[in-house]
Design a protein around this motif. Sequence first.
Motif, PDB file in Angstrom:
ATOM      1  N   PHE A  31      -1.093 -30.009  21.769  1.00 33.57           N
ATOM      2  CA  PHE A  31      -0.439 -28.754  21.400  1.00 33.57           C
ATOM      3  C   PHE A  31       0.466 -28.255  22.523  1.00 33.57           C
ATOM      4  O   PHE A  31       1.594 -27.816  22.278  1.00 33.57           O
ATOM      5  N   VAL A  32      -0.022 -28.327  23.758  1.00 40.98           N
ATOM      6  CA  VAL A  32       0.786 -27.883  24.901  1.00 40.98           C
ATOM      7  C   VAL A  32       2.033 -28.750  25.038  1.00 40.98           C
ATOM      8  O   VAL A  32       3.144 -28.239  25.255  1.00 40.98           O
ATOM      9  N   LEU A  33       1.863 -30.069  24.905  1.00 42.98           N
ATOM     10  CA  LEU A  33       3.013 -30.968  24.998  1.00 42.98           C
ATOM     11  C   LEU A  33       4.042 -30.654  23.913  1.00 42.98           C
ATOM     12  O   LEU A  33       5.251 -30.564  24.182  1.00 42.98           O
ATOM     13  N   GLY A  34       3.563 -30.479  22.697  1.00 46.67           N
ATOM     14  CA  GLY A  34       4.476 -30.163  21.604  1.00 46.67           C
ATOM     15  C   GLY A  34       5.169 -28.829  21.802  1.00 46.67           C
ATOM     16  O   GLY A  34       6.371 -28.691  21.542  1.00 46.67           O
ATOM     17  N   TYR A  35       4.419 -27.841  22.291  1.00 47.34           N
ATOM     18  CA  TYR A  35       5.019 -26.519  22.475  1.00 47.34           C
ATOM     19  C   TYR A  35       6.029 -26.518  23.619  1.00 47.34           C
ATOM     20  O   TYR A  35       7.065 -25.850  23.539  1.00 47.34           O
ATOM     21  N   LEU A  36       5.738 -27.263  24.682  1.00 45.88           N
ATOM     22  CA  LEU A  36       6.698 -27.344  25.785  1.00 45.88           C
ATOM     23  C   LEU A  36       8.012 -27.969  25.313  1.00 45.88           C
ATOM     24  O   LEU A  36       9.100 -27.526  25.708  1.00 45.88           O
TER      25      LEU A  36
END
Length: 387
Positions: A31-36
């Motif tokens: 999720f963090v990777l996608g949001y970044l």
Amino acid sequence: MPNFYFDYRDIFRAPRLALSGKKLFIQTSGFVLGYLGYLFLTYTAYLFSEISISETWDSYGLFPLYDFVFNNWISWAIWGAGVVFMLVSWLLTNTCVAKVTYEQLKGDEFYSAKEAVRFLKKNWKTVLLSPLSILLMFIFLLACGLLIGLLGKIPVLGEIGFALFFGLPIFVVALFAVYIVFVLFNSLILAPAIVGTLPEDSFETIVQSFSTTWNQPWRFFLYTGILGVLAKVGSFIFGYFCFRAIQLTIWVCGIFMSDKLYNLIEGGLAYLPYNPSVTNYMTNLFAGISFGFQIPAPSEGVALNWSGEIAAFILGITFVLIGFVIFSYALAIISAGQAISFVIIYKKKEGENLLQRKTDEEDAEFVTETKKGKKLKLQSELAGGSE
């Protein structure tokens, strides 16, 4: 897993299975990777709309999620690429969580995140190509509709031909196109679970998506609805404990830090998005039910020195990550639950218990162990013969 009922009762295992460090790490990392990626591309989109980074930061901060003011199609395209990037990251992450859940259901409690990533490297194309293929089918039918509309412009023959063929095949094909859209949205939820439990090619994944939607619609939607409720309740409870943990930390540390700590917390809260309607939904058990906790609204103009600003920024990022973990727990419940759901539905459709099926990894391990056993046996026989 013992006592697997192959009905709705198994769905309620999802919150417990999702609440593990392994699954939370996978889901949060994805999720963090996608949001970044989304954040970077959204800021880039604003740059193409001649809006500076500082202006975008002042307006949206870390959460450019609404009230978009792009003024050209390039910006919208870049923003759309960010949405697609986040969607792809979500699909791949869900596949890893589904795979870990499936192995856990089979009794392998030590299936690691690294093994799940290794599995994903072999099957990521299937996860992405399945919904994409369904989307291309829909686009093809739309293109056929445009062609029919173009032919309908022909004088006399156009309108008569359109009227004659409206019922069959135009209406039937249009009805099928609507069904394809329905399956497309379902496949975004189903594809990771199918690949995680039934690692087949893209065609088989598409077939299973259509088959599940057509043959077991009420089970799929019932189980998905239950998972939605469980995800909301589970994330609320998890969020409540996180909130109380932060409160306890502030209370204990504030005994000596006093106003200094409170100013740092206020500065950190400023990095969180504050939308009363969204905040109330996230911090209450259900919409319309006044049962929950309240995140204080950040104050304006907190005076901090340079070190305080750095500390407030770090605290703000930490608060955001805690929020991401809470939200990822809800996603993990859905991911794990869909894996359980597909095992149940596949049993009802095909009559096969996927929990008893050997995976490719298990088959490879069995072959390796067999070869080693034969080699050791041959060596012992040769040693005995030489004596």
